[in-house]
Design an enzyme around this catalytic site. Sequence first.
Site, PDB file in Angstrom:
ATOM      1  N   TYR A   1     -15.952   6.061   3.228  1.00  0.00           N
ATOM      2  CA  TYR A   1     -14.503   5.879   3.294  1.00  0.00           C
ATOM      3  C   TYR A   1     -14.184   4.412   3.530  1.00  0.00           C
ATOM      4  CZ  TYR A   1      -9.646   6.462   4.728  1.00  0.00           C
ATOM      5  OH  TYR A   1      -8.289   6.366   4.829  1.00  0.00           O
TER       6      TYR A   1
ATOM      7  N   HIS B   1      -1.298   2.709  11.749  1.00  0.00           N
ATOM      8  CA  HIS B   1      -0.321   3.778  11.609  1.00  0.00           C
ATOM      9  C   HIS B   1      -0.205   4.599  12.886  1.00  0.00           C
ATOM     10  CE1 HIS B   1       1.020   7.468   8.966  1.00  0.00           C
ATOM     11  NE2 HIS B   1       2.059   6.761   9.381  1.00  0.00           N
TER      12      HIS B   1
ATOM     13  N   HIS C   1      -4.039   4.728  14.697  1.00  0.00           N
ATOM     14  CA  HIS C   1      -5.275   4.705  13.929  1.00  0.00           C
ATOM     15  C   HIS C   1      -5.138   3.681  12.810  1.00  0.00           C
ATOM     16  CE1 HIS C   1      -2.599   7.774  12.200  1.00  0.00           C
ATOM     17  NE2 HIS C   1      -3.084   7.419  11.012  1.00  0.00           N
TER      18      HIS C   1
ATOM     19  N   HIS D   1       0.862  -1.184   0.000  1.00  0.00           N
ATOM     20  CA  HIS D   1       0.000   0.000   0.000  1.00  0.00           C
ATOM     21  C   HIS D   1       0.896   1.231   0.000  1.00  0.00           C
ATOM     22  CE1 HIS D   1      -2.832   3.042   1.400  1.00  0.00           C
ATOM     23  NE2 HIS D   1      -3.817   2.188   1.228  1.00  0.00           N
TER      24      HIS D   1
ATOM     25  N   HIS E   1      -6.676  12.361  13.955  1.00  0.00           N
ATOM     26  CA  HIS E   1      -5.721  11.461  14.566  1.00  0.00           C
ATOM     27  C   HIS E   1      -4.450  12.271  14.780  1.00  0.00           C
ATOM     28  CE1 HIS E   1      -8.243   8.296  12.306  1.00  0.00           C
ATOM     29  NE2 HIS E   1      -8.672   8.396  13.553  1.00  0.00           N
TER      30      HIS E   1
ATOM     31  N   GLU F   1      -3.336  14.232  11.369  1.00  0.00           N
ATOM     32  CA  GLU F   1      -4.184  13.884  10.239  1.00  0.00           C
ATOM     33  C   GLU F   1      -5.644  14.239  10.544  1.00  0.00           C
ATOM     34  OE1 GLU F   1      -3.702   9.853   8.952  1.00  0.00           O
ATOM     35  OE2 GLU F   1      -1.539   9.841   9.305  1.00  0.00           O
TER      36      GLU F   1
END
Length: 442
Positions: free
Chosen positions: A344, A329, A365, A286, A359, A335
């Site tokens: 989403y 993460h 998160h 990713h 976050h 963020e």
Amino acid sequence: MSGFGNEFASEDSRCPGSLPEGQNNPQVCPYGLYAEQLSGSAFTCPRSTNKRSWLYRILPSVRHKPFTPMSCGDLTESWNEVEPDPNQLLWKPFNIPKSSEKKVDFISGLHTVCGAGDSKSRNGIAIHMFTCNTSMIDKCFQNADGDFLIVPQQGEILITTEFGKMMVEPNEICVIQQGMRFSVDVFRETRGYILEVFGVHFELPDLGPIGANGLANPRDFQTPVAWYEDRTVATGYTIVNKYQGKLFSCQQDFSPFNVVAWHGNYTPYKYNLENFMVLNCVAFDHADPSIFTVLTAKSTRPGVAIADFVIFPPRWGVANHTFRPPYYHRNCMSEFMGLIKGHYEAKEEGFQPGGASLHSIMTPHGPDVDCFEKNSTAVLKPERVAEGTMAFMFESSFSMAVTKWGLDTCHRLDKSYYKCWEALKSHFNPNWKPSSNSAPNH
């Protein structure tokens, strides 16, 4: 007019020849206009970053009564009014006042959610929501503190500026740079997000090995053409000025949108997010979300932004042997996410259009339980991701404080947000052995 940061020139077709030829400040301007320069950078900035425009107007902006303080409402730069909160934060869609109950225009509908830094020292960021139901009448807004990046989420907005008019619809954005006066017309109950940066301007991110083309292409940015009104307002026209985090107002007896012609590279502009040329992983893993950066406001540290505006548009997912949704993460950046439309991918239920999440720096998160379980066992075939969806992120190197309005007064904070991860269970198997099927086929 198309292009990003170009040298533009525009004159209202009702006054041909209103741009002076060969100079900026003639002794007498065509049509008896006043010449006024609007500087968006220091005079001595390098050419690559020097921003200024010349406006040729019926009356100069200096003709007004003195500014006096006015109520700031929920607009603030006070980052210490409540204790810090390092938790994951999720807001349900922010309420829009009903027009039948109370008339609220763009200015009175501004609410600061979070931010950091300081407009006085010209270094910082603020994130606001706007929720309104009526147009600004004989009133305009000027932000002396910084640039507004405006993201409409519900309802189109017609923005009249000194440079001309822009209709901005959901799935489009616009940037009103520091000092530019503008008025907002709405046509129904309207909501959106604003990213404000102090001391710098937004620019296109560097492409590096991507090459000459990709992401947000410069040709797709739109700048308004000159339009003016020669209108006397006997009852008084109100200029609202955001200055050092506070609001001030003054009166004048004419419309500020009296610019007949202009030229320069310091302008408002808009961009349609559907024009973003998406890059994505085509083999495995990713990619980091920085590949979806539309605009960046750089800090003095190379590669570190005061703020990035990042989108998560419809795209193809084709990565093999890969957990395709966003990874778990902890980040040295803050963020803040919003959702213009759709669902989403990492949180299809709780995260709703018109809502938001924050976050903070080093706050963990990632995907909720349903997303993890579903995508850990999914058959990996080419598929469309985020179809009919547009999520975005304001990412900042600042450790942002949440305002009292954001934590309490708005009454939209979902205090059960943490529960979306509580059912994550251990899949650890100490007896696991690699097999031929588990090896990536790169």
